[in-house]
Design an enzyme around this catalytic site. Structure first.
Site, PDB file in Angstrom:
ATOM      1  N   LYS A 140      14.979  -6.219  31.032  1.00 24.93           N
ATOM      2  CA  LYS A 140      15.240  -6.691  29.486  1.00 24.93           C
ATOM      3  C   LYS A 140      16.701  -6.429  29.184  1.00 24.93           C
ATOM      4  CE  LYS A 140      10.801  -7.708  27.829  1.00 24.93           C
ATOM      5  NZ  LYS A 140       9.537  -7.032  27.444  1.00 24.93           N
ATOM      6  N   GLN A 173       7.487  -1.973  23.717  1.00 26.28           N
ATOM      7  CA  GLN A 173       6.973  -2.417  25.105  1.00 26.28           C
ATOM      8  C   GLN A 173       5.373  -2.124  25.002  1.00 26.28           C
ATOM      9  OE1 GLN A 173       8.583  -4.222  27.435  1.00 26.28           O
ATOM     10  NE2 GLN A 173       6.615  -4.559  28.228  1.00 26.28           N
ATOM     11  N   ASP A 212      10.612 -10.243  19.185  1.00 25.04           N
ATOM     12  CA  ASP A 212       9.439 -10.725  19.727  1.00 25.04           C
ATOM     13  C   ASP A 212       8.634 -11.974  18.763  1.00 25.04           C
ATOM     14  OD1 ASP A 212       8.498 -10.279  22.272  1.00 25.04           O
ATOM     15  OD2 ASP A 212       7.530  -8.446  21.863  1.00 25.04           O
TER      16      ASP A 212
END
Ligand code: NAD
Length: 284
Positions: free
Chosen positions: A52, A96, A119
């Site tokens: 990422k 995460q 997200d």
């Protein structure tokens, strides 16, 4: 059969972000910034987080990794999230998952500010989203919509089936398809005779998390099949999806492969969302 190439779509979307990021930088004196929190030593998570960061940097965004010890307490994790919530130079926050077992992901999903939830999966973000007023949309389902749009697949009036009803994929996927005027049926682990539903659908999005669950006999001729599943357990330990892709050749109208279908779009949408959140905050 048209292969819906998520890698190609992903490359195009990422290229389109480069000038947006450059313009943001010129205007605000800094690049959009994604902060990623990782707790513990999980090897796969560390690879995802590094990927990422590299993806952000490749298109000119900033990404910082905040690595916390495995024995981090819930309070310490909450404090770290709050610090990033309040940091004016952070635009997107991603924690995460999975977290070490003693930590609650629910708490995380309640703590990350919806203004910074790249997200699109916190409870507040999902609330805005399901109310029809999203700040950003959940990455994986939005990535699917981007692929469909890229290939000019208009779902309006289609009978669509979504297999799976998780908060991450199934539920928001059904919502996005419904908003795009498809008629949507949600199937799940308690659905009786799944293929009776999938065989009648013009479009099937499969997110059951069961390797190679569905094949040719489960789809009608000329169906569009989107496979969200991701498993490292295919033949010879290869990555595979929830669909037996090779059976679809000559049967489906279009389908996403695994790998190279939905997967690349999830992280691309994360980048897009971070950029969007940065622009929204800068303009507010
Ligand atoms: P999940 O386990 O949270 O949910 C799975 C859903 O499928 C559940 O709602 C369950 O009811 C349903 N289901 C399970 N077995 C079924 C069956 N036999 N028939 C019908 N429905 C069934 O999983 P998730 O987080 O939604 O992820 C689903 C899959 O998508 C997984 O393989 C995951 O790895 C993958 N995934 C991929 C990406 C990506 O970027 N490509 C992103 C997120 C998830």
């Amino acid at each position: 059969m048209l292969v819906l190439d998520g890698k190609e779509v992903s490359n195009q979307v990422r290229s389109s972000l480069v000038p947006r990021i450059a313009a943001f930088k010129t205007k605000n004196g800094r690049a959009p910034h994604l902060a990623v929190i990782i707790v513990g030593e999980d090897a796969a998570s560390q690879v995802y987080v590094r990927n990422k960061k590299a993806s952000c940097e490749k298109i000119g965004m900033t990404s910082t990794i905040h690595a916390l010890r495995t024995d981090t307490t819930q309070e310490e994790l909450t404090e770290m999230i709050q610090t990033l919530n309040n940091d004016a130079d952070v635009d997107g926050i991603l924690v995460q998952f999975p977290l070490p077992k003693h930590l609650s992901s629910d708490e995380v999903l309640k703590t990350v500010s919806p203004l910074k939830d790249a997200d699109g999966l916190t409870y507040s973000s999902l609330g805005y989203f399901f109310a029809g007023s999203p700040l950003v949309k959940p990455c994986t389902p939005q990535g699917v919509m981007t692929i469909l749009k890229h290939y000019n697949i208009n779902v309006e009036g289609m009978n669509a089936v979504v297999v799976g009803r998780s908060n991450i994929v199934g539920k928001p996927m059904a919502m996005l398809l419904s908003e795009a005027n498809a008629t949507v049926t949600i199937c799940h682990s308690k659905t009786k005779n799944l293929s009776q539903f999938t065989r009648n659908a013009d479009l099937v999005v499969v997110a059951a998390g069961k390797a190679q669950l569905l094949g040719k006999e489960d789809f009608k001729k000329d169906a569009i099949v989107v496979d969200v599943g991701m498993h490292g357990s295919g033949q010879g330990g290869k990555l595979c999806g929830d669909v037996r892709f090779s059976e679809l050749q000559g049967w489906a109208k279009a389908a996403t492969p695994v790998p190279g279908g939905v997967g690349p779009m999830t992280i691309t949408t994360l980048l897009e969302n971070t950029c969007l959140l940065a622009e929204k905050r800068a303009n507010s």
